[in-house]
Design an enzyme around this catalytic site. Structure first.
Site, PDB file in Angstrom:
ATOM      1  CE1 TYR A  50      -4.329   0.172  -0.415  1.00 51.54           C
ATOM      2  CE2 TYR A  50      -4.259  -1.777   1.001  1.00 51.54           C
ATOM      3  CZ  TYR A  50      -4.942  -0.952   0.101  1.00 51.54           C
ATOM      4  OH  TYR A  50      -6.204  -1.264  -0.274  1.00 51.54           O
ATOM      5  CD  GLU A  52      -5.079   4.663   0.642  1.00 49.53           C
ATOM      6  OE1 GLU A  52      -5.345   5.542   1.473  1.00 49.53           O
ATOM      7  OE2 GLU A  52      -5.777   3.651   0.480  1.00 49.53           O
ATOM      8  CG  ASP A 196      -8.272  10.471 -24.182  1.00 51.49           C
ATOM      9  OD1 ASP A 196      -7.238   9.795 -24.340  1.00 51.49           O
ATOM     10  OD2 ASP A 196      -9.340   9.979 -23.772  1.00 51.49           O
ATOM     11  CB  THR A 222      -4.381   4.003 -22.109  1.00 54.83           C
ATOM     12  OG1 THR A 222      -4.193   4.120 -23.514  1.00 54.83           O
ATOM     13  CG2 THR A 222      -5.850   4.163 -21.765  1.00 54.83           C
ATOM     14  CE  LYS A 225      -6.741   2.394 -25.936  1.00 57.55           C
ATOM     15  NZ  LYS A 225      -6.953   3.150 -24.687  1.00 57.55           N
ATOM     16  NE  ARG A 231      -5.491  -4.156 -20.226  1.00 60.23           N
ATOM     17  CZ  ARG A 231      -6.001  -3.768 -21.403  1.00 60.23           C
ATOM     18  NH1 ARG A 231      -6.933  -2.845 -21.448  1.00 60.23           N
ATOM     19  NH2 ARG A 231      -5.593  -4.316 -22.521  1.00 60.23           N
TER      20      ARG A 231
HETATM   21  N1  DSN Z   1     -11.519   0.621 -25.454  1.00 56.42           N
HETATM   22  C1  DSN Z   1     -10.519   1.429 -26.098  1.00 56.42           C
HETATM   23  C2  DSN Z   1     -10.483   1.212 -27.562  1.00 56.42           C
HETATM   24  O1  DSN Z   1     -10.624   0.080 -27.982  1.00 56.42           O
HETATM   25  O2  DSN Z   1     -10.283   2.140 -28.308  1.00 56.42           O
HETATM   26  C3  DSN Z   1     -10.657   2.854 -25.755  1.00 56.42           C
HETATM   27  O3  DSN Z   1     -10.423   3.009 -24.402  1.00 56.42           O
END
Ligand code: DSN
Length: 415
Positions: A50, A52, A196, A222, A225, A231
């Protein structure tokens, strides 16, 4: 992979998933393969702890090493994206976006984001998400003329609706996003701008897509990707908004950070600083462009007329097959895509007229233009006869053989 644990049920399913990932063509634009360093970091003892709070300001004892790890992750994010402040704790892209809303908006405030049916994300104001439920969400479309962002139209909507937050970014848009133009519009109406970059973060990091740094008040992403990390999420801003965003992430919307994931983010961020990563991003774009062109030659309609990034949308209308049927037939053939609404779609989100195709994962495996040609040909042949199970079985075998030529996890695990 060692699968001799006691929980044979779960381990067997893990083994099958490993097999699926190794021997399928993953063309889901938001997916990728992390390497063994990122995998190992995520599966380490940091998961036990933990922490925090933030480095040097924790609510638990025993955080000395974690402080250092989180500080390294923050520093790497700042360097890679050229920003003053980074918070590496968001559990996901949605959490990163929620933190921005929480930091600068009151419930009921107006937000302006890209229509989800035109390529936006759930958290950009779609009705079922917090962003559309707790805020007054309005959206901008792509132009009916060319299926691209029309900044005059967006400006007009912003002037009329007076949003407090404008969101620039997409989950299914294949052209360059002009963050400087978005900032002009935001300034004109007195709005914050959130970029974003979840989909394009790797391209931005490699300098292959214009960066929102210096334009957006907040940058969210994120990490899994095109950035090819674990993730998770990340939110960045200038120093003047740092306190607001940090307290929005913790204690605003999250509790204990996932320190094993933060460590894996640090590992991936370092990888993203290398020349090899830049070359990887260049190849992602080259592969996507090549595929989009080849698919058009085969009679598919490419939304927005092509791609400048890692993905493109295919309008299947000329082929008389729905997105859903295409997704099912291709999955049975070992080719993973997702059904996707296309702009001005007349079909429902469960059916759709299109599919979304992305090249980050196949490019990680080392596939290049030559392989993209073969993949396009296989997609076309399957979609000519979507109910033909023996043809799909045959294609599945071809896909398996092709994947064997580009081993990834089979190099490190006994699959
Ligand atoms: N779920 C994602 C996508 O496939 O684009 C976006 O967060």
């Amino acid at each position: 992979m060692k699968l001799d644990g006691k929980d044979t049920k779960v381990f067997e399913l893990m083994r099958r998933e490993l097999d699926r990932e190794e021997y399928s063509l993953i063309l889901i634009a938001s997916e990728n393969y992390v390497d063994e360093d990122v995998l190992a970091t995520q599966g380490c003892v940091l998961t036990n702890k933990y922490a925090e709070g933030y480095p040097s300001k924790r609510y638990y004892s025993g955080c000395a090493y974690l402080d250092e790890i989180e500080s390294i992750a923050i520093e790497r994010a700042r360097t890679l994206f050229g920003v003053e402040h980074a918070n590496v704790q968001p559990h996901s892209g949605s959490s990163a976006n929620m933190a921005v809303f929480y930091a600068v908006l009151e419930r009921g405030d107006t937000v302006l984001g890209m229509d989800i049916a035109h390529g936006g994300h759930l958290t950009h104001g779609a009705r079922p998400s917090f962003s559309g439920k707790w805020y007054r969400a309005v959206s901008y479309p792509v132009s009916a003329k060319n299926e691209m962002l029309d900044y005059d139209e967006i400006r007009g909507i912003a002037r009329k609706e007076r949003p407090k937050l404008i969101i620039a970014g997409a989950s299914a848009y294949s052209k360059i996003i002009d963050f400087a133009k978005f900032r002009e519009i935001a300034d004109e109406v007195g709005a914050y701008l959130m970029a974003d970059i979840a989909h394009i973060a790797g391209l931005v990091a490699a300098g292959l897509h214009p960066s929102p740094a210096g334009h957006a008040h907040f940058i969210t992403t994120t990490t899994h990707k095109t950035l090819r990390g674990p993730r998770g999420g990340l939110v960045m801003c200038n120093a003047d908004l740092a306190k607001k965003i940090d307290s929005a992430v913790f204690p605003g919307i999250q509790g204990g950070p996932l320190m094993h994931v933060i460590a894996a983010k640090a590992v991936a961020l370092r990888q993203a600083m290398t020349e090899e990563f830049k070359e990887y991003q260049r190849q992602i774009i080259a592969n996507a462009k090549h595929m989009a062109k080849r698919m058009a030659d085969l009679g598919f309609r490419i939304v927005s007329g092509g791609t400048d990034n890692h993905l493109f949308l295919v309008d299947l209308t000329p082929k008389n097959v729905t997105g859903n049927d295409a997704q099912i037939a291709l999955e049975a053939s070992g080719i993973m895509v997702n059904k996707n609404l296309i702009p001005f779609d007349t079909k429902t989100p469960g059916v759709t007229s299109g599919i979304r195709i992305g090249t980050p994962a196949v490019t990680t495996r080392g596939m290049k233009e030559k392989e993209m040609e073969v993949i396009c040909e296989m997609i076309d042949s399957v979609l000519k006869r979507p109910g033909d199970t023996s043809f799909m079985d045959g294609t599945r075998e071809r896909v398996r053989e092709m994947c064997k030529g580009f081993p990834f996890y089979s190099r490190i695990y006994d699959i």
